[in-house]
Design a protein around this motif. Structure first.
Motif, PDB file in Angstrom:
ATOM      1  N   ILE A  48       0.851  -1.198   0.000  1.00 17.14           N
ATOM      2  CA  ILE A  48       0.000   0.000   0.000  1.00 17.14           C
ATOM      3  C   ILE A  48       0.888   1.250   0.000  1.00 17.14           C
ATOM      4  N   ALA A  49       1.687   1.375  -1.048  1.00 20.36           N
ATOM      5  CA  ALA A  49       2.537   2.554  -1.279  1.00 20.36           C
ATOM      6  C   ALA A  49       3.608   2.725  -0.211  1.00 20.36           C
ATOM      7  N   GLU A 190      -6.067  15.489   1.406  1.00 21.09           N
ATOM      8  CA  GLU A 190      -5.132  14.619   0.696  1.00 21.09           C
ATOM      9  C   GLU A 190      -4.946  15.177  -0.711  1.00 21.09           C
ATOM     10  N   GLY A 194      -6.786   8.695  -1.629  1.00 22.54           N
ATOM     11  CA  GLY A 194      -6.401   7.321  -1.922  1.00 22.54           C
ATOM     12  C   GLY A 194      -7.523   6.327  -1.777  1.00 22.54           C
ATOM     13  N   GLN A 226       0.269   8.889   1.828  1.00 26.95           N
ATOM     14  CA  GLN A 226       0.347   8.022   0.650  1.00 26.95           C
ATOM     15  C   GLN A 226       1.039   8.699  -0.534  1.00 26.95           C
ATOM     16  N   THR A 227       0.898  10.028  -0.649  1.00 30.10           N
ATOM     17  CA  THR A 227       1.435  10.715  -1.829  1.00 30.10           C
ATOM     18  C   THR A 227       2.875  11.153  -1.663  1.00 30.10           C
ATOM     19  N   ARG A 231       6.163   9.416  -4.473  1.00 25.91           N
ATOM     20  CA  ARG A 231       5.085   8.638  -5.084  1.00 25.91           C
ATOM     21  C   ARG A 231       4.508   9.308  -6.324  1.00 25.91           C
ATOM     22  N   LYS A 252       4.179   5.773   5.718  1.00 21.14           N
ATOM     23  CA  LYS A 252       4.270   4.768   4.661  1.00 21.14           C
ATOM     24  C   LYS A 252       5.693   4.651   4.115  1.00 21.14           C
ATOM     25  N   LEU A 338       0.987   6.208  -8.411  1.00 25.64           N
ATOM     26  CA  LEU A 338      -0.253   5.997  -7.655  1.00 25.64           C
ATOM     27  C   LEU A 338      -1.380   6.125  -8.678  1.00 25.64           C
ATOM     28  N   ALA A 376       0.343   0.760  -6.830  1.00 23.24           N
ATOM     29  CA  ALA A 376       1.312   1.580  -6.109  1.00 23.24           C
ATOM     30  C   ALA A 376       2.632   0.820  -5.984  1.00 23.24           C
TER      31      ALA A 376
END
Length: 404
Positions: A48-49, A190, A194, A226-227, A231, A252, A338, A376
């Motif tokens: 998951i990234a 975000e 995601g 996540q970003t 990513r 992450k 992503l 990802a």
């Protein structure tokens, strides 16, 4: 492989809040993973990234071994060299002036939301407590962060929830303009939603948020769990926009699999976290910080980041070609590595089935809700692995379409 460990054992001894796949991976190298039976998989999921540099990257293994032979843990009664080094690196690479370390994205966000309220009370008034967030957001699973995320499925059964949190439509600037006031302490967003299905924020939306936060003395928080860390093809997604947040959260890929989270901000905002106002037993431990420091050195490299954007084009071109022949997706979107593929109405609700078919082909993918598959992979995934993985995805798509 330990023959006494089976998937059935999970159901016997683990709390049933997860429903993992029937396979148990036991080894990984680069963008390949092997399960207990020796079957090989190409990894388009990246934990998951998280596994931004793939599995068992030599430089990260060396950093872990070296620090593991020196100092693992002290608690925050003392500081340590790797934590200070990593904080300096993050500040040098971003807008930030000071850093708070935690163990996860949820903890980093928890710190950000607490800091936003404390800062507002310190500088404005005790009534300045509203946090504005967006529908279908995801910010973690603590009670505070799940409340800010606001997805009913994650909140159900845990009421009463923390209050004074307002949820508004994503990418709808007019709704923010109507709601935001001098009571608002923060807006959290975000850059790409995601869990909601890989939905990028529109540039005008982010720019409008910045202007409205400035107008109402509210802090703008970017959740880059996540970003971040390369990513999107920038070190952090905000660096590919015209907007700089007041607080940024990372986790992450920050540790590439070693648990660590971070909250980045300016000195004037950080002052509201005076001694003993917040803390973490393991946050900033030397073992995690040493690995994250080396990961940041490797990822914050112009050639690597350019490679993420190049791989994005390879993925998008390949996915579009597959879809032109098989026709399962209504939209293919995202930034960098992503990427979300949304199923057409006739196939909606079947994202998990597609994941299962992909696994049977030897490919690991993710879902983002019931209608979107999420990719990802490692930021340095070799091009032959991309091509082979796309071929496996094509077979999975055909299996879903044919009803196998």
């Amino acid at each position: 492989m330990d023959a006494t460990i089976t998937r059935h054992g999970f159901d016997e001894v683990m709390v049933p809040n997860y429903a993992p796949s029937q396979i148990i991976p036991v080894r990984g190298s680069g963008s390949r993973v092997w399960d207990q039976s020796g079957k090989e998989y190409i990894d388009f999921a990246g934990g998951i990234a998280v596994n931004a540099l793939g599995h068992c990257h030599t430089e990260l293994v060396n950093a872990l071994k070296a620090q593991g032979e020196q100092l693992w843990h002290l608690s925050n009664v003392w500081t340590n060299e790797p934590a200070i080094r990593l904080a300096r690196q993050l500040c040098a690479a971003t807008f930030a002036e000071q850093v708070y370390f935690a163990n996860s994205g949820a903890e980093a966000n928890e710190a950000a939301f607490k800091l936003a309220r404390k800062y507002a009370k310190d500088h404005y008034s005790a009534e300045k407590t509203e946090i504005i967030a967006f529908n279908n957001a995801f910010h973690g699973r603590t009670l505070f962060t799940v409340s800010v995320g606001g997805q009913e499925k994650y909140c159900r059964g845990f009421e009463p929830l923390p209050g004074d949190i307002t949820h508004l439509p994503f990418n709808d600037l007019a709704s923010i303009e109507y709601q935001i006031s001098d009571r608002t302490c923060a807006v959290v967003v975000e850059p790409i939603q995601g869990e909601a299905g890989i939905l990028p924020a529109e540039p005008i939306f982010l720019e409008g948020l910045r202007a409205l936060c400035d107008k109402h003395n509210a802090l703008l928080i970017f959740d880059e769990i996540q970003t971040g860390m390369g990513r999107t093809g920038d070190l952090f997604a905000y660096q590919g926009t015209k907007v700089t947040p007041d607080i940024l959260t990372s986790a992450k890929a920050l540790g590439c699999g070693v648990p660590i989270g971070a909250m980045l901000t300016t000195k004037i905002i950080a002052e509201s976290f005076s001694v003993a106002t917040h803390g973490s037993t393991y946050g900033g431990n030397p073992l995690a910080c040493a690995v994250a420091s080396r990961a940041l050195e490797l990822i914050n490299d112009p050639t690597l980041l350019a490679g993420v954007k190049q791989r994005h084009q390879t993925f998008m071109s390949g996915l579009q070609q597959l879809n032109s022949k098989i026709g399962l997706f209504s939209d293919i979107r995202g930034q960098g590595l992503l990427i979300g593929c949304e199923l057409k109405p006739a196939w909606q609700g079947k994202a998990r089935e597609l994941l299962t078919f992909a696994q049977e082909q030897g490919l690991m993918i993710l879902i983002a809700g019931p209608d979107v598959i999420r990719l990802a992979p490692s930021l340095i995934i070799p091009y032959p692995d991309i091509n082979k993985g796309l071929q496996q995805l094509a077979q999975a798509m055909l299996a879903l379409k044919m009803g196998y």
